[in-house]
Design a protein around this motif. Structure first.
Motif, PDB file in Angstrom:
ATOM      1  N   LEU A  61       0.845  -1.191   0.000  1.00  0.00           N
ATOM      2  CA  LEU A  61       0.000   0.000   0.000  1.00  0.00           C
ATOM      3  C   LEU A  61       0.886   1.250   0.000  1.00  0.00           C
ATOM      4  CD1 LEU A  61      -2.732  -1.001   2.630  1.00  0.00           C
ATOM      5  CD2 LEU A  61      -2.734  -1.357   0.160  1.00  0.00           C
ATOM      6  N   PRO A  62       0.394   2.355  -0.567  1.00  0.00           N
ATOM      7  CA  PRO A  62       1.215   3.577  -0.631  1.00  0.00           C
ATOM      8  C   PRO A  62       1.446   4.156   0.753  1.00  0.00           C
ATOM      9  CG  PRO A  62      -1.037   4.019  -1.370  1.00  0.00           C
ATOM     10  CD  PRO A  62      -0.912   2.538  -1.215  1.00  0.00           C
ATOM     11  N   GLY A  63       2.703   4.324   1.115  1.00  0.00           N
ATOM     12  CA  GLY A  63       3.038   4.846   2.438  1.00  0.00           C
ATOM     13  C   GLY A  63       2.760   6.323   2.566  1.00  0.00           C
ATOM     14  N   GLY A  64       2.347   6.753   3.758  1.00  0.00           N
ATOM     15  CA  GLY A  64       2.082   8.166   4.002  1.00  0.00           C
ATOM     16  C   GLY A  64       3.358   8.941   4.274  1.00  0.00           C
ATOM     17  N   LYS A  65       3.249  10.268   4.209  1.00  0.00           N
ATOM     18  CA  LYS A  65       4.376  11.154   4.486  1.00  0.00           C
ATOM     19  C   LYS A  65       4.139  11.879   5.806  1.00  0.00           C
ATOM     20  CE  LYS A  65       5.933  12.116  -0.245  1.00  0.00           C
ATOM     21  NZ  LYS A  65       6.212  13.177  -1.254  1.00  0.00           N
ATOM     22  N   ASN A  66       5.162  11.874   6.660  1.00  0.00           N
ATOM     23  CA  ASN A  66       5.064  12.551   7.945  1.00  0.00           C
ATOM     24  C   ASN A  66       4.985  14.063   7.754  1.00  0.00           C
ATOM     25  OD1 ASN A  66       5.324  10.036   9.192  1.00  0.00           O
ATOM     26  ND2 ASN A  66       7.558  10.183   9.220  1.00  0.00           N
ATOM     27  N   ILE A  67       4.403  14.731   8.755  1.00  0.00           N
ATOM     28  CA  ILE A  67       4.159  16.169   8.657  1.00  0.00           C
ATOM     29  C   ILE A  67       4.834  16.898   9.812  1.00  0.00           C
ATOM     30  CG2 ILE A  67       2.389  17.965   8.413  1.00  0.00           C
ATOM     31  CD1 ILE A  67       0.364  15.752   7.825  1.00  0.00           C
ATOM     32  N   LEU A  68       5.480  18.024   9.518  1.00  0.00           N
ATOM     33  CA  LEU A  68       6.008  18.928  10.538  1.00  0.00           C
ATOM     34  C   LEU A  68       5.339  20.283  10.355  1.00  0.00           C
ATOM     35  CD1 LEU A  68       7.990  19.471  12.879  1.00  0.00           C
ATOM     36  CD2 LEU A  68       9.667  20.188  11.152  1.00  0.00           C
ATOM     37  N   PHE A  69       4.622  20.714  11.389  1.00  0.00           N
ATOM     38  CA  PHE A  69       3.966  22.022  11.378  1.00  0.00           C
ATOM     39  C   PHE A  69       4.767  22.985  12.243  1.00  0.00           C
ATOM     40  CE2 PHE A  69       0.221  19.197  10.718  1.00  0.00           C
ATOM     41  CZ  PHE A  69      -0.283  19.747   9.531  1.00  0.00           C
ATOM     42  N   HIS A  70       5.108  24.151  11.682  1.00  0.00           N
ATOM     43  CA  HIS A  70       5.811  25.190  12.444  1.00  0.00           C
ATOM     44  C   HIS A  70       4.803  26.148  13.051  1.00  0.00           C
ATOM     45  CE1 HIS A  70       7.864  29.172  12.872  1.00  0.00           C
ATOM     46  NE2 HIS A  70       8.751  28.391  13.458  1.00  0.00           N
ATOM     47  N   ASN A  71       4.954  26.426  14.342  1.00  0.00           N
ATOM     48  CA  ASN A  71       4.079  27.359  15.050  1.00  0.00           C
ATOM     49  C   ASN A  71       4.483  28.789  14.702  1.00  0.00           C
ATOM     50  OD1 ASN A  71       2.678  28.922  17.007  1.00  0.00           O
ATOM     51  ND2 ASN A  71       2.768  27.263  18.493  1.00  0.00           N
ATOM     52  N   ASN A  72       3.533  29.540  14.137  1.00  0.00           N
ATOM     53  CA  ASN A  72       3.817  30.910  13.715  1.00  0.00           C
ATOM     54  C   ASN A  72       3.740  31.914  14.854  1.00  0.00           C
ATOM     55  OD1 ASN A  72       4.031  30.027  10.989  1.00  0.00           O
ATOM     56  ND2 ASN A  72       1.796  30.100  10.796  1.00  0.00           N
ATOM     57  N   GLY A  73       3.330  31.474  16.037  1.00  0.00           N
ATOM     58  CA  GLY A  73       3.280  32.360  17.194  1.00  0.00           C
ATOM     59  C   GLY A  73       2.033  33.209  17.273  1.00  0.00           C
ATOM     60  N   ASN A  74       1.094  32.999  16.343  1.00  0.00           N
ATOM     61  CA  ASN A  74      -0.143  33.791  16.326  1.00  0.00           C
ATOM     62  C   ASN A  74      -1.391  32.904  16.312  1.00  0.00           C
ATOM     63  OD1 ASN A  74      -0.006  32.724  13.775  1.00  0.00           O
ATOM     64  ND2 ASN A  74      -0.053  34.690  12.679  1.00  0.00           N
ATOM     65  N   GLY A  75      -1.219  31.654  16.746  1.00  0.00           N
ATOM     66  CA  GLY A  75      -2.339  30.726  16.755  1.00  0.00           C
ATOM     67  C   GLY A  75      -2.455  29.886  15.510  1.00  0.00           C
ATOM     68  N   THR A  76      -1.548  30.094  14.554  1.00  0.00           N
ATOM     69  CA  THR A  76      -1.581  29.317  13.318  1.00  0.00           C
ATOM     70  C   THR A  76      -0.261  28.571  13.117  1.00  0.00           C
ATOM     71  OG1 THR A  76      -0.698  31.067  11.877  1.00  0.00           O
ATOM     72  CG2 THR A  76      -3.089  31.061  12.283  1.00  0.00           C
ATOM     73  N   PHE A  77      -0.310  27.570  12.232  1.00  0.00           N
ATOM     74  CA  PHE A  77       0.856  26.753  11.911  1.00  0.00           C
ATOM     75  C   PHE A  77       1.076  26.744  10.397  1.00  0.00           C
ATOM     76  CE2 PHE A  77      -0.629  25.270  15.973  1.00  0.00           C
ATOM     77  CZ  PHE A  77       0.473  24.763  16.644  1.00  0.00           C
ATOM     78  N   THR A  78       2.316  26.501  10.006  1.00  0.00           N
ATOM     79  CA  THR A  78       2.673  26.355   8.599  1.00  0.00           C
ATOM     80  C   THR A  78       3.310  24.993   8.381  1.00  0.00           C
ATOM     81  OG1 THR A  78       3.052  28.733   8.323  1.00  0.00           O
ATOM     82  CG2 THR A  78       4.060  27.266   6.696  1.00  0.00           C
ATOM     83  N   ASP A  79       2.872  24.269   7.355  1.00  0.00           N
ATOM     84  CA  ASP A  79       3.446  22.974   7.013  1.00  0.00           C
ATOM     85  C   ASP A  79       4.834  23.184   6.414  1.00  0.00           C
ATOM     86  OD1 ASP A  79       4.172  20.511   5.971  1.00  0.00           O
ATOM     87  OD2 ASP A  79       2.184  20.036   5.210  1.00  0.00           O
ATOM     88  N   VAL A  80       5.873  22.740   7.131  1.00  0.00           N
ATOM     89  CA  VAL A  80       7.251  22.912   6.672  1.00  0.00           C
ATOM     90  C   VAL A  80       7.916  21.560   6.441  1.00  0.00           C
ATOM     91  CG1 VAL A  80       7.533  25.168   7.771  1.00  0.00           C
ATOM     92  CG2 VAL A  80       8.093  23.084   9.058  1.00  0.00           C
TER      93      VAL A  80
END
Length: 575
Positions: A236-255
């Motif tokens: 089966l196709p393997g998934g890709k891990n995710i790292l989210f960076h905290n922007n310090g304002n309540g939101t995150f960016t996928d990096v």
């Protein structure tokens, strides 16, 4: 008819004598007495009655029905007592009446050994294929928040500080719904990988799963010891891990791509373990992968990571083979100042123990340490914990087979399995004390996630176990060792408020052996342990503490009294 006695060859006789001598040695080291610690399942008396639903109960058609859910000990209302969160799942076949759908459960600690179900009132009653859970104060408001992974989505429950939560996953940018690929999110952990004082988020992914495109058991494409089973993950196709960076304002960016997370060939991620394995002051990430090489993402201090799992010696077993990695835990079990790793695996294999030798190199010491005795169990949740408060981390493993069909065929140890407890002998070896550790350990259940924490604040570590299509277990630790202990609750100021990533060294007075641990989000099998650090002090009445905060601040406390829960706030440097 009674079989004739089996005659041993000379080699077999020698092996038998050696085996007997080894057991005798273990009994001597244990003092020849019964284990002074018993685990008793008090879930029913405590009020944990809700069943965890996860897939079909007799036969599974899809891999998704096998992985089960995580569990969490965390203090959501800041009253100093651990509350409980149990992730719940779903099924493909059943149509639940409106209002009776399975939902994840939040239980508030009543401080008397019982819990109250506050799920609906708290606003966390979500239905879906829940998987893992982790905790951290991502917005630094003084209340720990809750992150829950799902097949197809995530929930980020912001703690409102009044006993309620709000799911802000979409607003915060950490939801995975709506994409071309339905992500199968599993283990997770909050971490401050760039040490800016804001908690970032790592999410492991298992398989890019589409039930419309995978073979089913009746096709006969996938077999396990003659049984027709759900297919995967191989093929089966393997998934890709995710790292989210905290922007310090309540939101995150996928990096994820920018940070190098996608550069590793490993996939099928399950358990996530964050720790500073090379003692450089920066958090690294270990991911237990199923049937492929596990990954160790080393923090490069510049916002990027490099997978060093293979050269570090933690990607494979001692034979250089990939394993079905499930749960993971870290501790300095040999008290040498470096964090070691334990990882659960599939039945027929052994639980892997990786001893940290320093300089980003580990030695697989499973057999030498005495962890090679149990190959009949299929391991999920895992934890280093000091069960007897003697200062040496012991090991607890939660087990249960992945295929319900083995319960009918009696293949191996069946679908429902007992837990395993290894006691640290203090000489780089462990003894299997499961048979003497109490009815809660020996009770066979289809276990998955398990969390560790002192829910009754009596100074020993209890265990919460989430099961598949069954009620949970709450294993209360009843200890008669008389040993002392110390529990440390850290609060960050310049560092993240949860103090995740902070390291504490504890030296019991007169003992001469220095312990070490870190505040950690996530771990075990897709679960969350108590964020308070626990140290067994043995006979010592006092201890000395050294704290290394994620901000770089260091702090020392001398002559700290034993048998207390000590809250320490990060000092603000004088200007």
């Amino acid at each position: 008819m009674t079989p004739a006695p089996r005659r041993l060859s000379r080699r077999g006789l020698i092996r038998s004598i050696c085996r007997s001598a080894l057991v005798f040695t273990f009994d001597q080291l244990l003092g020849g007495a019964a284990l002074p610690v018993q685990f008793v399942n008090v879930a029913r008396e405590a009020g944990l009655h809700a069943k965890t639903t996860f897939g079909a109960e007799k036969r599974n058609r899809y891999l998704l029905e096998t992985t089960g859910c995580g569990a969490a000990f965390f203090d959501y209302d800041n009253d100093g007592w651990l509350d409980i969160f149990l992730v719940n799942g779903a099924t493909f076949e059943s149509n639940f009446p409106k209002g009776a759908e399975p939902v994840s459960r939040l239980y508030r600690n009543n401080r008397d050994g019982t819990f109250t179900d506050v799920t609906v009132k708290a606003g966390v009653a979500r239905t879906g294929w829940g998987q893992g859970v982790c905790v951290g104060d991502y917005d630094n408001d003084g209340f720990d928040d809750l992150f829950v992974t799902y097949w197809g989505d995530n929930s980020l429950y912001r703690n409102n500080g009044d006993g309620t939560f709000t799911d802000v996953a979409v607003k915060a940018g950490v939801s995975t719904r709506g994409g071309k690929i339905k992500r199968w999110n599993t283990g997770c952990a909050f971490l401050d990988y760039d040490r800016d004082g804001h908690l970032d988020l790592f999410v492991a992914n298992y398989v890019d799963f589409d039930p419309q495109s995978v073979p089913v058991p009746e096709d006969g494409a996938c077999l396990y010891k003659g049984l027709k089973i759900a297919c995967g993950p191989p093929g089966l196709p393997g998934g890709k891990n995710i790292l989210f960076h905290n922007n310090g304002n309540g939101t995150f960016t996928d990096v994820s791509e920018k940070a190098g997370i996608w550069n590793t060939p490993g996939t099928y991620g399950l358990g996530v373990l964050v720790a500073d394995f090379d003692n450089d002051g920066w958090p690294d990430i270990y991911v237990a992968n199923d049937t492929t090489a596990s990954a160790l993402y080393r923090n490069n201090h510049d916002g990027t990571f490099r997978d060093i799992g293979v050269p570090a010696g933690v990607a494979f077993n001692a034979d250089g083979k990939a394993q079905a990695g499930m749960g993971v835990s870290a501790a300095d079990y040999d008290l040498d100042g470096k964090l070691d790793i334990v990882k659960t695996t599939f039945s027929g294999d052994v639980t892997s123990l990786y001893r940290n030798l320093g300089d980003n190199f580990f030695e697989e010491t499973t057999q030498q340490a005495g962890l090679g005795r149990n190959t009949r169990f299929l391991g999920w949740g895992a934890g280093f914990f000091d069960l007897d408060n003697d200062g040496y981390p012991d090991i607890f493993l939660a087990n249960g087979h992945v295929y319900p069909e083995v319960g009918e065929s009696r293949v191996e140890s069946g679908y429902r399995q007992q837990k395993v407890v290894y006691r640290n002998l203090g000489n780089l070896r462990f003894a299997d004390v499961s048979a003497d550790a109490g009815s809660g350990v020996l009770e066979a259940v289809p276990a998955r996630g398990c969390a560790f924490g002192d829910f009754d604040n009596d100074g020993d570590i209890d265990v919460l176990v989430n099961c598949v299509n069954d009620v949970p277990q709450l294993l209360r630790c009843d200890s008669s060792t008389g040993h002392n202990w110390l529990k440390v609750k850290l609060v960050g100021v310049k560092s993240n408020r949860s103090a995740i990533g902070a390291r504490v060294y504890c030296t019991p007075e007169g003992a001469g052996k220095r312990q070490m641990d870190e505040v950690r989000s996530g771990g075990s099998y897709i679960s969350q342990n108590d964020l308070r650090l626990h140290f067994g002090l043995g006979q010592s009445q006092r201890a000395h503490l050294e704290i290394r905060w994620p901000s770089g601040h260091t702090q020392s406390l001398q002559n700290v009294k034993a048998n207390q829960i000590l809250k320490i706030t990060e000092p603000t440097p004088a200007r």
